[in-house]
Design an enzyme around this catalytic site. Structure first.
Site, PDB file in Angstrom:
ATOM      1  N   GLU A 254       0.861  -1.181   0.000  1.00  0.00           N
ATOM      2  CA  GLU A 254       0.000   0.000   0.000  1.00  0.00           C
ATOM      3  C   GLU A 254       0.900   1.233   0.000  1.00  0.00           C
ATOM      4  O   GLU A 254       1.918   1.270   0.665  1.00  0.00           O
ATOM      5  CB  GLU A 254      -0.914  -0.003   1.227  1.00  0.00           C
TER       6      GLU A 254
ATOM      7  N   PHE B 206      13.447  -3.650   5.113  1.00  0.00           N
ATOM      8  CA  PHE B 206      12.598  -4.221   6.175  1.00  0.00           C
ATOM      9  C   PHE B 206      13.374  -4.485   7.454  1.00  0.00           C
ATOM     10  O   PHE B 206      13.106  -5.434   8.178  1.00  0.00           O
ATOM     11  CB  PHE B 206      11.846  -5.460   5.667  1.00  0.00           C
TER      12      PHE B 206
ATOM     13  N   GLY C 149      10.138  -0.344  14.652  1.00  0.00           N
ATOM     14  CA  GLY C 149       8.942   0.477  14.822  1.00  0.00           C
ATOM     15  C   GLY C 149       8.028  -0.105  15.883  1.00  0.00           C
ATOM     16  O   GLY C 149       8.448  -0.956  16.681  1.00  0.00           O
TER      17      GLY C 149
ATOM     18  N   CYS D 108      -2.305  -7.154   5.667  1.00  0.00           N
ATOM     19  CA  CYS D 108      -1.668  -8.363   5.136  1.00  0.00           C
ATOM     20  C   CYS D 108      -0.842  -9.135   6.152  1.00  0.00           C
ATOM     21  O   CYS D 108      -1.125 -10.297   6.424  1.00  0.00           O
ATOM     22  CB  CYS D 108      -0.795  -7.974   3.947  1.00  0.00           C
TER      23      CYS D 108
HETATM   24  C1  UGA Z   1       2.817  -6.069   2.444  1.00  0.00           C
HETATM   25  C2  UGA Z   1       3.997  -6.537   1.576  1.00  0.00           C
HETATM   26  O1  UGA Z   1       5.117  -5.650   1.724  1.00  0.00           O
HETATM   27  C3  UGA Z   1       3.596  -6.597   0.097  1.00  0.00           C
HETATM   28  O2  UGA Z   1       4.669  -7.129  -0.671  1.00  0.00           O
HETATM   29  C4  UGA Z   1       2.375  -7.521  -0.036  1.00  0.00           C
HETATM   30  O3  UGA Z   1       1.920  -7.608  -1.359  1.00  0.00           O
HETATM   31  C5  UGA Z   1       1.240  -6.966   0.821  1.00  0.00           C
HETATM   32  O4  UGA Z   1       1.692  -6.925   2.199  1.00  0.00           O
HETATM   33  C6  UGA Z   1       0.056  -7.889   0.672  1.00  0.00           C
HETATM   34  O5  UGA Z   1       0.155  -9.050   1.076  1.00  0.00           O
HETATM   35  O6  UGA Z   1      -0.911  -7.504   0.030  1.00  0.00           O
HETATM   36  P1  UGA Z   1       1.757  -3.682   3.063  1.00  0.00           P
HETATM   37  O7  UGA Z   1       0.962  -4.414   4.093  1.00  0.00           O
HETATM   38  O8  UGA Z   1       1.076  -2.709   2.167  1.00  0.00           O
HETATM   39  O9  UGA Z   1       2.512  -4.730   2.083  1.00  0.00           O
HETATM   40  O10 UGA Z   1       2.851  -2.856   3.840  1.00  0.00           O
HETATM   41  P2  UGA Z   1       4.418  -2.915   4.146  1.00  0.00           P
HETATM   42  O11 UGA Z   1       5.075  -1.754   3.520  1.00  0.00           O
HETATM   43  O12 UGA Z   1       4.993  -4.246   3.858  1.00  0.00           O
HETATM   44  O13 UGA Z   1       4.399  -2.662   5.730  1.00  0.00           O
HETATM   45  C7  UGA Z   1       3.757  -3.578   6.611  1.00  0.00           C
HETATM   46  C8  UGA Z   1       4.004  -3.192   8.039  1.00  0.00           C
HETATM   47  O14 UGA Z   1       5.360  -3.406   8.413  1.00  0.00           O
HETATM   48  C9  UGA Z   1       3.715  -1.718   8.366  1.00  0.00           C
HETATM   49  O15 UGA Z   1       3.062  -1.651   9.602  1.00  0.00           O
HETATM   50  C10 UGA Z   1       5.087  -1.084   8.426  1.00  0.00           C
HETATM   51  O16 UGA Z   1       5.136   0.039   9.251  1.00  0.00           O
HETATM   52  C11 UGA Z   1       5.896  -2.235   9.013  1.00  0.00           C
HETATM   53  N1  UGA Z   1       7.338  -2.160   8.685  1.00  0.00           N
HETATM   54  C12 UGA Z   1       7.779  -2.321   7.413  1.00  0.00           C
HETATM   55  C13 UGA Z   1       8.250  -1.950   9.708  1.00  0.00           C
HETATM   56  O17 UGA Z   1       7.876  -1.799  10.895  1.00  0.00           O
HETATM   57  N2  UGA Z   1       9.586  -1.923   9.398  1.00  0.00           N
HETATM   58  C14 UGA Z   1      10.049  -2.092   8.140  1.00  0.00           C
HETATM   59  O18 UGA Z   1      11.296  -2.057   7.949  1.00  0.00           O
HETATM   60  C15 UGA Z   1       9.125  -2.280   7.124  1.00  0.00           C
END
Ligand code: UGA
Length: 442
Positions: free
Chosen positions: A155, A252, A256, A263
């Site tokens: 997203e 990643f 946080g 997801c």
């Molecule tokens: C995630 C995956 O990244 C996508 O590849 C996948 O297609 C999608 O799920 C899905 O299954 O549809 P999304 O949920 O949009 O995407 O968000 P992310 O950017 O992955 O972040 C997920 C969570 O992890 C957030 O709460 C974010 O703040 C947290 N996060 C991410 C961290 O705390 N640290 C990081 O280094 C990265």
């Protein structure tokens, strides 16, 4: 090429719009008449950067249309994508597949000529085979193959993720279906995007394994951050130091308040259940799920501790309530745990989010919602930064101090530099970086 996209939720809408940008004729189908009417007027049900323009351009070019008429859309299609929701089934963590199976039933009645039926929704291993059975049972002579084509869209960055993916995964036993899918993704050959052809089951598992691995990576760095706080190390330097190892990778590894969204929480839980039922439990993932749940709750304690252990009769300003920036999505956002816990401890909460307040108003009670970041800070005893929206990254710190009752900041996304914050007169708390470190590796 012509496709039908069943479901105009996040995945269906983005995927449909992006395929139409590739030159494919796309018909997006939804049962919700009012949603289709809004889409026809150019109103999008979600916030995703660039999507409104993409939709408008392709609607204008006649390549993208919205309808409630599934029959015509499916009859004319070379491929039908099932992109309906698969929410967590209440109580047990399993994905609820009723919408997927209902779509399969409807598709079965209307297939005309050879059609590839593609599962785009995130579905547990075995779902593709079940879809195949449903269609075959209802329509024994239909010419079709089922294919799994999981989405890897983040997203807030979904259009770029679709247009420039790291890979495309296509799971099917049929050469004919493979050809149709290859043709659909032809524009990506230009960028030499790897396409992983595999079986239906493997493709379904790849999706869960990818999300689960990423959730594990985040949880690992979150725990390392906690350790850093105890021993005086800097988690950003640790992340940089390990991330430069190509086997680990730098992405990643940002600590946080715990992962959220539609997801990771749902998919980790669903894979845990699948593995348990298969008699091959994934104990790492079980632990990840537990740690992440606890983490969101413990973030409220962190904020309370930064307020000298007592927030009763204090006003806490919250900046950002969505699970991450560039989305209005509130699903499993850490704010949903943190805000009620602060209120239970006696705090008054003022909050602002650039896009998430519409839904947040329904989900969080007794919050004073503000129109601007600075307005939120007025009279606050502390400010907690929960989401790293760009507009929070360079706040005028003098103005922030002048508006607040006391300059206490809890930065749960580590967007500020601890040295600069202390020099600016803030009592600054972040994650996994001792006070007074430079944060040079950020
Ligand atoms: C995630 C995956 O990244 C996508 O590849 C996948 O297609 C999608 O799920 C899905 O299954 O549809 P999304 O949920 O949009 O995407 O968000 P992310 O950017 O992955 O972040 C997920 C969570 O992890 C957030 O709460 C974010 O703040 C947290 N996060 C991410 C961290 O705390 N640290 C990081 O280094 C990265």
């Amino acid at each position: 090429m012509r496709i039908a996209m069943i479901g105009t939720g996040y995945v269906g809408l983005v995927t449909g719009a992006c395929f139409s940008e590739f030159g494919v004729d796309v018909v997006c189908v939804d049962k919700d008449k009012s949603k289709i009417e809004r889409l026809d007027r150019g109103e999008l049900p979600i916030y995703e950067p660039g999507l409104d323009e993409l939709v408008a351009n392709n609607v204008g070019a006649g390549r993208l249309i919205f309808t409630t008429d599934l029959n015509t859309a499916v009859a004319d299609a070379d491929a039908v994508f099932i992109a309906v929701g698969t929410p967590s089934r209440r109580g047990d963590g399993h994905a609820d597949l009723s919408y997927v199976y209902a779509a399969a039933e409807e598709i079965a009645n209307t297939l005309v000529g050879y059609t590839v039926v593609v599962t785009k929704s995130t579905v547990p291993v075995g779902t593709g085979r079940e879809v195949e059975k449903i269609i075959r049972r209802k329509s024994p002579h239909a010419e079709f193959h089922v294919c799994s084509n999981p989405e890897f869209l983040r997203e807030g960055a979904a259009i770029n993720d679709f247009m420039r993916p790291d890979r495309v995964v296509i799971g099917t036993d049929s050469d004919r279906a493979r050809q149709v899918m290859r043709e659909l993704y032809r524009p990506l050959h230009l960028f030499e995007t790897p396409i992983v052809f595999t079986s239906l089951e493997t493709s379904e598992l790849i999706k869960y394994a990818a999300n689960t691995f990423l959730a594990t990576k985040i949880t690992f760095i979150n725990e390392v951050a906690d350790l850093c706080e105890q021993i005086g190390a800097d988690v950003h330097d640790v992340a940089k130091g390990i991330g430069l190892d190509g086997r680990i990778g730098a992405k990643f590894l940002h600590p946080g308040p715990g992962y959220g969204g539609s997801c990771f929480p749902k998919d980790t839980l669903a894979l845990v259940r699948t593995a348990q039922e298969a008699g091959s439990p994934l104990r790492i993932v079980e632990t990840v799920v537990d740690i992440n749940d606890q983490r969101k709750r413990s973030m409220a304690d962190k904020i309370i501790k930064a307020c000298n252990g007592d927030v009763s009769d204090k006003t806490i300003a919250i900046l950002g309530v969505t699970f991450k920036p560039n989305t209005d999505d509130m699903r499993d956002a850490p704010s949903l745990e943190i805000v009620p816990a602060l209120q239970a401890a006696g705090a008054t909460v003022r909050a602002y989010d650039p896009e998430g307040m519409g839904d947040a108003r329904q989900l969080l009670a007794e919050v004073t919602w503000c129109d601007k970041a600075y307005e939120t800070l007025e009279g606050a005893d502390a400010v907690a930064l929960l989401t790293e929206w760009n507009e929070f990254r360079s706040l005028d710190l003098e103005r922030v101090k002048s508006l607040m009752k006391s300059p206490v900041m809890i930065d749960l996304r580590n967007i500020y530099n601890p040295v600069e914050m202390v020099e600016s007169g803030f009592d600054y708390t972040c994650i996994g970086r001792p006070k007074g470190t430079s944060g040079a590796a950020v």
